[in-house]
Write an enzyme that holds these catalytic residues in place. Structure first.
Site, PDB file in Angstrom:
ATOM      1  CB  SER A 117       0.708  -5.651   4.525  1.00 63.76           C
ATOM      2  OG  SER A 117       0.020  -5.085   3.471  1.00 63.76           O
ATOM      3  CB  SER A 119      -2.564 -10.649   6.872  1.00 63.56           C
ATOM      4  OG  SER A 119      -2.779  -9.734   5.837  1.00 63.56           O
ATOM      5  CG  ASP A 163      -0.579  -6.185   0.568  1.00 63.48           C
ATOM      6  OD1 ASP A 163      -0.315  -5.193  -0.133  1.00 63.48           O
ATOM      7  OD2 ASP A 163      -1.702  -6.415   1.033  1.00 63.48           O
TER       8      ASP A 163
HETATM    9  C1  GLA Z   1      -4.728  -4.601  -0.446  1.00 65.42           C
HETATM   10  C2  GLA Z   1      -4.401  -5.880  -1.203  1.00 65.42           C
HETATM   11  C3  GLA Z   1      -3.348  -5.616  -2.275  1.00 65.42           C
HETATM   12  C4  GLA Z   1      -3.714  -4.439  -3.158  1.00 65.42           C
HETATM   13  C5  GLA Z   1      -4.135  -3.241  -2.308  1.00 65.42           C
HETATM   14  C6  GLA Z   1      -4.667  -2.102  -3.143  1.00 65.42           C
HETATM   15  O1  GLA Z   1      -3.624  -4.178   0.293  1.00 65.42           O
HETATM   16  O2  GLA Z   1      -3.940  -6.869  -0.327  1.00 65.42           O
HETATM   17  O3  GLA Z   1      -3.140  -6.795  -3.043  1.00 65.42           O
HETATM   18  O4  GLA Z   1      -4.724  -4.793  -4.071  1.00 65.42           O
HETATM   19  O5  GLA Z   1      -5.118  -3.581  -1.351  1.00 65.42           O
HETATM   20  O6  GLA Z   1      -3.665  -1.554  -3.924  1.00 65.42           O
END
Ligand code: GLA
Length: 371
Positions: A117, A119, A163
């Site tokens: 994450s 981003s 995230d």
């Molecule tokens: C990505 C998305 C989240 C979530 C995950 C799966 O990271 O950004 O919002 O849906 O996938 O759990």
């Protein structure tokens, strides 16, 4: 600080504020957030530091220490944004008339492509800085919602709230138990070291692109299944057996995953509260099988990492994040760390795959100012 020096060099003045926001790893609760279910992520030690000053005009000047060019990108309007700048400009665009232009320098150390994450860290660090500078009075959850809107509406990735919420709300030494319907959350102590345990991130180094494809498709399947079942979201499925009897094929499997996964989150939280982290391993394994067989978002590289980690002595392991590549996590006793790393490395070598990268996951602080 490196980012402050870069800001000064590029823009000729000190930044008005500096914020740091982390990436995240999800302990359990995958593909439950956009179904109004539960998630249990924690912040990782890597993140984005954003140095920001407001401007009186509408110009946006952006500098990334990770971009190939040392020159700032200058945008006269949000529509000109491309690549990484979309995440930042998306935040400004969602804030609309509440802000004008800005000078922004960012420095990130979230491993790219690992599904940790980066981003969300970028969105949340910038949103926190603008929130402070413009006296917007947004709570950490409101900042997270702003970041998600930027990503949904501006970048076009239909992600849930996990995230951004993890980046904005996590606390050091804790996981974030989040109810994605009510947005109520609790920081659950995650003192694994006291039990001689570690969470090891296994970055497969392989990323099968899912932004427009598999992720959006899964989300649409869940929404379609909820319509068939006559419920607002899969969170509202109370009788799983009855629900499954009314569904067929892919949608049936997706619902089975989402409903059981949300229950697994609650079970893990119960075990952590009872100070029994050793016992969560079986739930991590069950989560992986469900993501592999029912939700079908794993990949050969993730499956091999998980199987080898468990064979090497991990208490449990699972893919983490959206899937289709990225990282797995393994819950490992300290004295088994080397054995687990070796087992995974050998399994990759046997298949002539690039060696995976191992990263220690230490529950870290959520977004905070550095000035
Ligand atoms: C990505 C998305 C989240 C979530 C995950 C799966 O990271 O950004 O919002 O849906 O996938 O759990």
């Amino acid at each position: 600080m490196r980012v402050v020096e870069a800001f000064r060099t590029a823009f000729g003045a000190d930044p008005a504020t500096v914020w740091r926001a982390p990436g995240r790893v999800n302990l359990i609760g995958e593909h439950t957030d956009y179904n109004d279910g539960f998630v249990l992520p924690f912040a990782v030690p890597w993140g984005v530091t954003a140095a920001v000053s407001p401007r009186d005009d509408r110009t946006i000047r952006l500098l990334s220490l990770q971009a190939p060019s040392p020159e700032p990108v200058v945008l006269a309007s949000p529509e000109q944004a491309e690549g990484w700048t979309r995440y930042v400009v998306g935040v400004l665009a969602v804030l609309g008339d509440r802000v004008r232009g800005a000078d922004i320098a960012v420095d990130g150390d979230v491993p790219q492509g690992a599904g940790l994450s980066s981003s969300a860290a970028l969105e949340v660090s910038v949103a926190c800085a603008l929130n402070e500078l413009h006296g917007l009075g947004l709570s950490p959850m409101e900042v997270a919602l702003l970041g998600r809107r930027a990503e949904n509406e501006f970048v076009g990735m239909p992600c849930g709230i996990m995230d951004q919420a993890a980046s904005a709300l996590c606390r050091e030494g804790h996981a974030l138990f989040l109810d994605c319907r009510t947005l109520g959350s609790r920081n659950v102590p995650l003192d694994l070291a006291a039990h001689g345990l570690r969470v090891l991130i296994i970055d497969t180094g392989v990323h099968h692109e899912h932004a427009g494809g598999g992720y959006a498709k899964r989300r649409a399947e869940c929404e379609s299944a909820a319509r068939t079942l006559g419920v607002p979201a899969l969170r509202d499925v109370t009788d799983l057996g009855a629900a499954l009897a009314r569904l067929r094929g892919d949608e049936r499997r997706r619902v089975e995953h989402v409903v059981t996964e949300s229950h697994r989150v609650e079970a893990v939280v119960g075990l952590l509260r009872a100070d029994r982290p050793l016992d969560i391993g079986a739930l991590l394994n069950a989560s992986h099988l469900s993501l592999r067989d029912k939700y079908e978002v794993s990949s050969p590289e993730l499956d091999v990492a998980v199987e080898a980690a468990v064979r090497g002595g991990a208490r449990g392991a699972r893919m983490t994040g959206g899937g289709f590549g990225g990282s797995a996590i393994a819950l490992v006793a300290e004295d088994r760390l080397n054995a687990v790393r070796q087992a995974v490395t050998s399994a990759y070598a046997e298949r002539s795959w690039e060696p995976p990268r191992f990263l220690p996951a230490i529950p870290s602080p959520g977004a905070h100012p550095l000035t």
